[in-house]
Structures are given as structure tokens and as C-alpha cells.
Design a protein around this motif. Structure first.
Motif, PDB file in Angstrom:
ATOM      1  N   ALA A  62      -6.693   4.420  -8.685  1.00  0.00           N
ATOM      2  CA  ALA A  62      -6.664   4.639  -7.237  1.00  0.00           C
ATOM      3  C   ALA A  62      -7.902   5.377  -6.758  1.00  0.00           C
ATOM      4  O   ALA A  62      -8.510   5.019  -5.736  1.00  0.00           O
ATOM      5  N   LEU A  63      -8.310   6.408  -7.510  1.00  0.00           N
ATOM      6  CA  LEU A  63      -9.485   7.186  -7.109  1.00  0.00           C
ATOM      7  C   LEU A  63     -10.757   6.352  -7.225  1.00  0.00           C
ATOM      8  O   LEU A  63     -11.668   6.479  -6.387  1.00  0.00           O
ATOM      9  N   SER A  64     -10.821   5.476  -8.219  1.00  0.00           N
ATOM     10  CA  SER A  64     -11.992   4.598  -8.377  1.00  0.00           C
ATOM     11  C   SER A  64     -12.103   3.624  -7.217  1.00  0.00           C
ATOM     12  O   SER A  64     -13.196   3.386  -6.695  1.00  0.00           O
ATOM     13  N   ILE A  65     -10.959   3.057  -6.804  1.00  0.00           N
ATOM     14  CA  ILE A  65     -10.964   2.140  -5.654  1.00  0.00           C
ATOM     15  C   ILE A  65     -11.443   2.872  -4.401  1.00  0.00           C
ATOM     16  O   ILE A  65     -12.271   2.367  -3.636  1.00  0.00           O
ATOM     17  N   THR A  66     -10.918   4.081  -4.199  1.00  0.00           N
ATOM     18  CA  THR A  66     -11.314   4.884  -3.032  1.00  0.00           C
ATOM     19  C   THR A  66     -12.796   5.225  -3.081  1.00  0.00           C
ATOM     20  O   THR A  66     -13.517   5.064  -2.079  1.00  0.00           O
ATOM     21  N   PHE A  67     -13.261   5.687  -4.230  1.00  0.00           N
ATOM     22  CA  PHE A  67     -14.660   6.096  -4.373  1.00  0.00           C
ATOM     23  C   PHE A  67     -15.607   4.911  -4.179  1.00  0.00           C
ATOM     24  O   PHE A  67     -16.585   4.997  -3.408  1.00  0.00           O
ATOM     25  N   LEU A  68     -15.340   3.798  -4.847  1.00  0.00           N
ATOM     26  CA  LEU A  68     -16.219   2.628  -4.737  1.00  0.00           C
ATOM     27  C   LEU A  68     -16.207   2.056  -3.326  1.00  0.00           C
ATOM     28  O   LEU A  68     -17.248   1.604  -2.825  1.00  0.00           O
ATOM     29  N   LEU A 118      -1.572   5.526  -4.175  1.00  0.00           N
ATOM     30  CA  LEU A 118      -1.864   4.093  -4.065  1.00  0.00           C
ATOM     31  C   LEU A 118      -2.143   3.691  -2.622  1.00  0.00           C
ATOM     32  O   LEU A 118      -3.033   2.875  -2.353  1.00  0.00           O
ATOM     33  N   LEU A 119      -1.396   4.269  -1.696  1.00  0.00           N
ATOM     34  CA  LEU A 119      -1.580   3.919  -0.283  1.00  0.00           C
ATOM     35  C   LEU A 119      -2.959   4.334   0.216  1.00  0.00           C
ATOM     36  O   LEU A 119      -3.618   3.570   0.945  1.00  0.00           O
ATOM     37  N   LEU A 120      -3.424   5.511  -0.164  1.00  0.00           N
ATOM     38  CA  LEU A 120      -4.765   5.949   0.250  1.00  0.00           C
ATOM     39  C   LEU A 120      -5.838   5.038  -0.329  1.00  0.00           C
ATOM     40  O   LEU A 120      -6.863   4.785   0.324  1.00  0.00           O
ATOM     41  N   ALA A 121      -5.616   4.531  -1.537  1.00  0.00           N
ATOM     42  CA  ALA A 121      -6.577   3.607  -2.140  1.00  0.00           C
ATOM     43  C   ALA A 121      -6.606   2.289  -1.367  1.00  0.00           C
ATOM     44  O   ALA A 121      -7.687   1.735  -1.090  1.00  0.00           O
ATOM     45  N   VAL A 122      -5.445   1.776  -1.000  1.00  0.00           N
ATOM     46  CA  VAL A 122      -5.375   0.525  -0.238  1.00  0.00           C
ATOM     47  C   VAL A 122      -5.997   0.706   1.148  1.00  0.00           C
ATOM     48  O   VAL A 122      -6.701  -0.183   1.651  1.00  0.00           O
ATOM     49  N   MET A 123      -5.768   1.855   1.763  1.00  0.00           N
ATOM     50  CA  MET A 123      -6.372   2.125   3.063  1.00  0.00           C
ATOM     51  C   MET A 123      -7.893   2.210   2.958  1.00  0.00           C
ATOM     52  O   MET A 123      -8.612   1.810   3.883  1.00  0.00           O
ATOM     53  N   SER A 124      -8.397   2.718   1.837  1.00  0.00           N
ATOM     54  CA  SER A 124      -9.843   2.755   1.613  1.00  0.00           C
ATOM     55  C   SER A 124     -10.398   1.340   1.514  1.00  0.00           C
ATOM     56  O   SER A 124     -11.457   1.025   2.089  1.00  0.00           O
ATOM     57  N   TYR A 125      -9.694   0.492   0.790  1.00  0.00           N
ATOM     58  CA  TYR A 125     -10.134  -0.911   0.662  1.00  0.00           C
ATOM     59  C   TYR A 125     -10.101  -1.605   2.020  1.00  0.00           C
ATOM     60  O   TYR A 125     -11.011  -2.384   2.344  1.00  0.00           O
ATOM     61  N   ASP A 126      -9.091  -1.323   2.833  1.00  0.00           N
ATOM     62  CA  ASP A 126      -9.003  -1.893   4.178  1.00  0.00           C
ATOM     63  C   ASP A 126     -10.214  -1.497   5.015  1.00  0.00           C
ATOM     64  O   ASP A 126     -10.805  -2.333   5.715  1.00  0.00           O
ATOM     65  N   ARG A 127     -10.631  -0.229   4.936  1.00  0.00           N
ATOM     66  CA  ARG A 127     -11.806   0.228   5.683  1.00  0.00           C
ATOM     67  C   ARG A 127     -13.089  -0.418   5.126  1.00  0.00           C
ATOM     68  O   ARG A 127     -14.016  -0.704   5.884  1.00  0.00           O
ATOM     69  N   TYR A 128     -13.131  -0.630   3.813  1.00  0.00           N
ATOM     70  CA  TYR A 128     -14.284  -1.304   3.207  1.00  0.00           C
ATOM     71  C   TYR A 128     -14.443  -2.719   3.756  1.00  0.00           C
ATOM     72  O   TYR A 128     -15.552  -3.128   4.148  1.00  0.00           O
ATOM     73  N   VAL A 129     -13.354  -3.459   3.812  1.00  0.00           N
ATOM     74  CA  VAL A 129     -13.425  -4.832   4.329  1.00  0.00           C
ATOM     75  C   VAL A 129     -13.793  -4.827   5.809  1.00  0.00           C
ATOM     76  O   VAL A 129     -14.617  -5.635   6.261  1.00  0.00           O
ATOM     77  N   ALA A 130     -13.217  -3.905   6.577  1.00  0.00           N
ATOM     78  CA  ALA A 130     -13.475  -3.853   8.017  1.00  0.00           C
ATOM     79  C   ALA A 130     -14.935  -3.559   8.328  1.00  0.00           C
ATOM     80  O   ALA A 130     -15.499  -4.106   9.289  1.00  0.00           O
ATOM     81  N   ILE A 131     -15.584  -2.720   7.525  1.00  0.00           N
ATOM     82  CA  ILE A 131     -16.968  -2.319   7.805  1.00  0.00           C
ATOM     83  C   ILE A 131     -17.974  -3.211   7.090  1.00  0.00           C
ATOM     84  O   ILE A 131     -19.006  -3.586   7.666  1.00  0.00           O
ATOM     85  N   CYS A 132     -17.697  -3.575   5.867  1.00  0.00           N
ATOM     86  CA  CYS A 132     -18.655  -4.351   5.079  1.00  0.00           C
ATOM     87  C   CYS A 132     -18.523  -5.856   5.280  1.00  0.00           C
ATOM     88  O   CYS A 132     -19.492  -6.599   5.075  1.00  0.00           O
ATOM     89  N   HIS A 133     -17.331  -6.330   5.658  1.00  0.00           N
ATOM     90  CA  HIS A 133     -17.117  -7.770   5.874  1.00  0.00           C
ATOM     91  C   HIS A 133     -16.335  -7.980   7.170  1.00  0.00           C
ATOM     92  O   HIS A 133     -15.239  -8.558   7.154  1.00  0.00           O
ATOM     93  N   PRO A 134     -16.869  -7.534   8.307  1.00  0.00           N
ATOM     94  CA  PRO A 134     -16.098  -7.579   9.561  1.00  0.00           C
ATOM     95  C   PRO A 134     -15.725  -8.988  10.006  1.00  0.00           C
ATOM     96  O   PRO A 134     -14.655  -9.187  10.585  1.00  0.00           O
TER      97      PRO A 134
END
Length: 311
Positions: free
Chosen positions: A210-216, A113-129
Motif C-alpha cells: 500500500a505504501l509503495s502504491i502511494t509513494f509511486l 488499502l483505501l488510501l493507496a487506492v485514492m492515491s492511484y485515483d489521483r495519479y490517473v486524474a493528473i497524469c492521464h486526465p
């Protein structure tokens, strides 16, 4: 049926590495080095995240949680190995085995779950800075971290209670280095249909989410990076998520290795490699983040004067 049945088994036989008697010292030194390196590296990251104001951001808050997991997980999973290696005593108490099942399962779910949340954090940082600070607030980070740890513990508790209800045979042998959930279930003398179903339902559903969140997240990240015209801009954007992406690949790669390598009971070298891989991710994570992250390098340089002894 395998021997006499008892629902109150007092101990299991852990196969471990006790049959590698000719390599006890090298094996022990290998594990000691990797474990201590993992411990020191992750403690350093936690220290830097707590003490350095430059690192008190959502990304490093979650990294601190990951380092905490990388301290707890190998400490639990390899706690029996030194005793096994030096004494050759394969016996592990039933209560100790069930405790390992709970904690190892808890940390595994939490890390997914933590790796999925960290992926979402990177998504927001890069796609919606421009919206990053409002979308990923400190309060949200604390909420997400709390939910992750609680959900992981509840899922693990469900599996542990299921394992406690199983019937085991006398002198039951666990064909591995520590008590993993699925291996313990396989050793039961009774029908394990409900326990197997619970593993499949919880693990597959949570893992898929979790893997879907990370992948997307990374699909959108790569699409955003490819739209950046300047090469320097693309390199800078990718560098902000490359460390986490590497950790994701290592985590899922080692997980697949641990569950799909040859039968550990027949291949002692396979069990040795499995043990090394148990420590590999916690050992590599601090190296990956420190070597590929200029902010962490800067934090280390700023922390050195505080750690230097001055008479």
C-alpha cells in the motif's frame, strides 16, 4: 509465567485513563467534543457525496468510504473510555476485547488499502486526465471498494483467530486505552511466535504494498506537475491531490506515534495523548477536505437550502 493460566479468560484489566482521576471531567469533555465533531463532519461528507450529483465521481466515492471508516473506527476504539473515566472500573470482558481487536484491525487494514487506492485515483486524474473516465469507471470503483473491505476483514479475521488460540494469565492487564492486536498478543503467557509472525507477515507485506502504491503514485504526480509550464496550472493540479496527501501524512504519522511513543503503562499522559491521536485523524479529515476543496464547499452551499427549515 504470570499467574495462573487459562485459555478461557473471562476478562482483562484495561489500563486506560482511570488513574487520571483529577482530570476526569476535562478528559471526558475533550473526548466528547472531538468525537462528536468527527462524527458530524464525516456524516456531512457522506450526506453530500450521496445527495449532490456534482460529487458522484470516483474521488468522492472513495472519500465517502474514508468517512465511513472515520465514523466506525473511533466509535469502536473509544467505546470503553467514558465508562473507564467515570467509574474507574478497568475490567473489560474477554469477548469485548477480542471484538475490539477484530474491528480495529479490520478498519486499520481497510484504511491503509483505501488510501493507496485514492492515491492511484489521483495519479490517473493528473497524469492521464483524458483517459480518467475509462480507467476509473464506476464499476471499477465499486469493485475496488468491495475488495478493500473484504481483504481487510479477512486479514483481521486471521489475526483474531490467532489471538483466540492464545493462553492468557489471570488478571491480565492491557497497557492501553483499548484492545489492540499487538498489545493483546504481548500479554499471552504462552509462546506467541506464530502470532507475532502472522502480524509481521501480513502487516508488513500489505503495508509495504500500500505504501509503495502511494509513494509511486505521488512520484509520478509530482513529475507531471513539474512539467506543467504555467504556474496556475501547477497550482490547480496540486490542489486536486493536496488534501489526500495531507491525510496520508497524518495517518502514517499518527500510526508511527502510537507505536513508537514511550511506554504507555508508565506514562498516563502518554496514554491520554494516544487517545487524542486515535480521534485526531477522523476529526481532521473532514476539515482538511472541506477547507481545501472548492467542490465540497460548493456542495455545502447547495445543500444549505435543503437543510433550512421553511414554515
Amino acid at each position: 509465567m504470570r499467574g495462573n493460566q487459562t485459555s478461557q479468560t473471562s476478562e482483562f484489566i484495561l489500563l486506560g485513563l482511570s488513574d487520571l482521576t483529577d482530570f476526569r471531567i476535562p478528559v471526558f469533555l475533550l473526548f466528547l467534543f472531538v468525537y462528536l465533531a468527527a462524527l458530524v463532519g464525516n456524516l456531512l461528507i457522506i450526506f453530500l457525496v450521496v445527495m449532490d450529483t456534482h460529487l458522484q465521481t470516483p474521488m468522492y466515492f472513495f472519500l465517502g468510504n474514508l468517512s465511513t471508516l472515520d465514523i466506525f473506527s473511533p466509535s469502536v476504539s473509544t467505546s470503553h473510555l467514558p465508562y473507564d473515566i467515570f467509574t474507574g472500573n478497568r475490567v473489560i470482558l474477554y469477548s469485548t476485547c477480542i471484538s475490539q481487536v477484530f474491528f480495529i484491525t479490520w478498519f486499520a487494514y481497510t484504511e491503509i488499502l483505501l488510501l493507496a487506492v485514492m492515491s492511484y485515483d489521483r495519479y490517473v486524474a493528473i497524469c492521464h486526465p483524458l483517459r480518467y473516465t475509462t480507467m476509473i469507471s464506476t464499476y471499477l470503483c465499486i469493485q475496488l471498494a468491495s475488495i478493500i473491505w473484504v481483504v481487510g476483514s479477512l486479514f483481521s479475521l486471521a489475526h483474531t483467530l490467532s489471538a483466540l488460540s492464545l493462553v492468557f494469565c489471570d488478571s491480565t492487564t492491557i497497557p492501553g486505552l483499548f484492545c489492540e492486536l499487538y498489545q493483546v498478543i504481548q500479554q499471552s503467557c504462552a509462546n506467541t511466535y506464530l502470532s507475532d509472525l502472522l502480524v509481521l507477515f501480513l502487516a508488513i507485506n500489505l503495508g509495504s504494498i500500500a505504501l509503495s502504491i502511494t509513494f509511486l503514485s505521488y512520484v509520478y504526480i509530482f513529475k507531471t506537475i513539474l512539467r506543467i509550464r504555467l504556474k496556475d496550472g501547477r497550482v490547480k493540479a496540486f490542489s486536486t491531490c493536496s488534501s489526500h496527501l495531507t491525510v496520508v501524512f497524518i495517518f502514517y504519522g499518527t500510526a508511527f506515534f502510537n507505536y513508537f511513543h514511550p511506554n504507555t503503562e508508565e506514562f498516563p499522559v502518554g496514554r491520554l495523548v494516544s487517545a487524542v491521536y486515535t480521534l485526531l485523524t477522523p476529526f481532521l479529515n473532514p476539515l482538511i477536505y472541506s477547507l481545501r476543496n472548492s467542490e465540497l464547499k460548493g456542495a455545502v452551499r447547495r445543500a444549505l437550502p435543503r437543510l433550512t427549515f421553511r414554515p
